[in-house]
Write a protein that holds these residues in place. Structure first.
Motif, PDB file in Angstrom:
ATOM      1  N   PHE A   8     -19.420  68.176 -36.977  1.00 17.69           N
ATOM      2  CA  PHE A   8     -18.868  66.935 -36.420  1.00 17.69           C
ATOM      3  C   PHE A   8     -17.420  66.735 -36.894  1.00 17.69           C
ATOM      4  O   PHE A   8     -16.531  66.387 -36.110  1.00 17.69           O
ATOM      5  CB  PHE A   8     -19.715  65.734 -36.841  1.00 17.69           C
ATOM      6  N   ALA A   9     -17.195  66.929 -38.202  1.00 14.95           N
ATOM      7  CA  ALA A   9     -15.863  66.720 -38.768  1.00 14.95           C
ATOM      8  C   ALA A   9     -14.849  67.700 -38.188  1.00 14.95           C
ATOM      9  O   ALA A   9     -13.742  67.313 -37.788  1.00 14.95           O
ATOM     10  CB  ALA A   9     -15.915  66.844 -40.289  1.00 14.95           C
ATOM     11  N   VAL A  10     -15.228  68.980 -38.128  1.00 18.24           N
ATOM     12  CA  VAL A  10     -14.337  70.002 -37.576  1.00 18.24           C
ATOM     13  C   VAL A  10     -14.048  69.699 -36.102  1.00 18.24           C
ATOM     14  O   VAL A  10     -12.910  69.834 -35.639  1.00 18.24           O
ATOM     15  CB  VAL A  10     -14.949  71.407 -37.737  1.00 18.24           C
ATOM     16  N   GLY A  11     -15.084  69.275 -35.359  1.00 22.10           N
ATOM     17  CA  GLY A  11     -14.887  68.926 -33.949  1.00 22.10           C
ATOM     18  C   GLY A  11     -13.906  67.778 -33.785  1.00 22.10           C
ATOM     19  O   GLY A  11     -13.043  67.813 -32.896  1.00 22.10           O
ATOM     20  N   LEU A 227     -16.980  61.272 -33.530  1.00 20.53           N
ATOM     21  CA  LEU A 227     -17.370  62.502 -34.230  1.00 20.53           C
ATOM     22  C   LEU A 227     -17.018  62.412 -35.710  1.00 20.53           C
ATOM     23  O   LEU A 227     -17.801  62.830 -36.573  1.00 20.53           O
ATOM     24  CB  LEU A 227     -16.673  63.712 -33.604  1.00 20.53           C
ATOM     25  N   PHE A 228     -15.835  61.864 -35.988  1.00 22.35           N
ATOM     26  CA  PHE A 228     -15.407  61.734 -37.385  1.00 22.35           C
ATOM     27  C   PHE A 228     -16.362  60.826 -38.155  1.00 22.35           C
ATOM     28  O   PHE A 228     -16.745  61.120 -39.281  1.00 22.35           O
ATOM     29  CB  PHE A 228     -13.994  61.175 -37.451  1.00 22.35           C
ATOM     30  N   ALA A 229     -16.736  59.704 -37.535  1.00 19.17           N
ATOM     31  CA  ALA A 229     -17.643  58.770 -38.192  1.00 19.17           C
ATOM     32  C   ALA A 229     -18.994  59.430 -38.474  1.00 19.17           C
ATOM     33  O   ALA A 229     -19.582  59.239 -39.544  1.00 19.17           O
ATOM     34  CB  ALA A 229     -17.834  57.536 -37.318  1.00 19.17           C
ATOM     35  N   ALA A 230     -19.477  60.238 -37.506  1.00 24.11           N
ATOM     36  CA  ALA A 230     -20.752  60.936 -37.699  1.00 24.11           C
ATOM     37  C   ALA A 230     -20.638  61.966 -38.813  1.00 24.11           C
ATOM     38  O   ALA A 230     -21.559  62.126 -39.626  1.00 24.11           O
ATOM     39  CB  ALA A 230     -21.174  61.607 -36.398  1.00 24.11           C
TER      40      ALA A 230
END
Length: 306
Positions: A8-11, A227-230
């Motif tokens: 999620f973070a990389v995305g 995505l960052f929050a996840a």
């Protein structure tokens, strides 16, 4: 959880890295119109999302707290500044300078912690801050211009993060982003009126393909935030700290090799010093995180044996 969180973070950071190319596709729309549509279309996106995920009770609870309402408004203004500087940099040929801002953002965040929260820096953190300042001076003296856009991006996003940290768990991600867009909506409408009366609005006047791309601005910019929050809830801070360098690295590559922006030796030297500062900063974060985990394990083991 850790592997999916890292994905999620990389995305999120990869999508942020590609954003300059997306916004360049929106020409001839200028930065002021793009940001205005981005705010209003993001609000539409969140208005659809909130009922789908059953978020009305959380949103109403946040709106009932005057303190939280004020802080979400402040957060909205800060992220507005960040978007506006981002778009101005992207659409005026300053993608490389913008990437510098995101490179130094982690160090700016630490510096804001010292200034605002009275936090104490460790020696390696002070070294990283000193190197970042030196890099800025090298760019100013050697290249002959002050990196206003880079520092504007870094400090606006750093202050935004500081406000979000202050709000803490009192405001969930979706409610926070929804309210930030809601408070900015009047500003966005006013901005569109001014653009319409001066240069003229481009929505619908540059072909259907352009209109579709511009209409997607809300979703395209909201997706990486989600995505960052996840990812942030699923991985360690050190993983996020390393992953965040994906965005400025991609922006630098786009600026140098895709958009052919000027990169004289002075800039390369300045960036090299920034990268050295980031290596020092990251090493310090990793060492401290491992030390704390080791101490925690020791405490747990001691508690068990007792």
């Amino acid at each position: 959880m850790g592997l999916s969180g890292a994905a999620f973070a990389v995305g999120a950071y990869a999508l942020w890295g590609f954003l300059p190319l997306y916004f360049l596709l929106l020409e001839p729309t200028g930065p002021w119109e793009v940001v205005a549509w981005r705010i209003l279309l993001s609000l539409v996106f969140y208005a659809v999302l909130v009922p789908v995920i059953g978020g009305w009770p959380r949103l109403r609870a946040v709106m009932a707290d005057r303190r939280l309402v004020v802080w979400t408004a402040v957060a909205g203004l800060l992220i507005y500044l960040n978007w506006q500087i981002f778009l101005i940099a992207t659409l005026t040929g300053h993608v490389i300078e913008m990437s510098l801002g995101y490179f130094i953002n982690p160090i700016v965040t630490v510096l804001l912690g010292v200034i605002v929260l009275r936090e104490r820096l460790r020696p390696m953190q002070w070294l990283a801050v000193g190197l970042a300042v030196s890099a800025t001076l090298v760019i100013v003296v050697g290249y002959g211009s002050f990196p206003w856009l880079a520092l504007g991006v870094a400090f606006s996003f750093g202050l935004y993060g500081l406000v979000k940290k202050h709000i803490g768990p009192s405001v969930d991600v979706t409610s926070g982003l929804t309210l930030e867009s809601l408070w900015l909506a009047p500003l966005a409408v006013g901005q569109l009126v001014v653009v319409g009366l001066t240069t003229g609005l481009t929505m619908g006047s540059a072909g259907p393909g352009h209109a579709v791309l511009l209409a997607l601005a809300g979703v395209v910019t909201a997706a990486p935030l989600m995505l960052f929050a996840a990812g942030a809830r699923r991985v360690r801070l050190t993983v996020l700290g390393i992953a965040q360098f994906i965005t400025p690295t991609m922006q630098l590559i786009i600026g140098v090799w895709v958009l052919d922006e000027p990169m004289p030796p002075e800039r390369w030297i300045g960036f090299a010093i920034v990268w050295l500062a980031l290596v020092v900063f990251t090493l310090d974060s990793v060492i401290v995180a491992r030390t704390r985990r080791g101490v925690r394990r020791t405490e747990i083991a001691a508690g068990v044996t007792e």
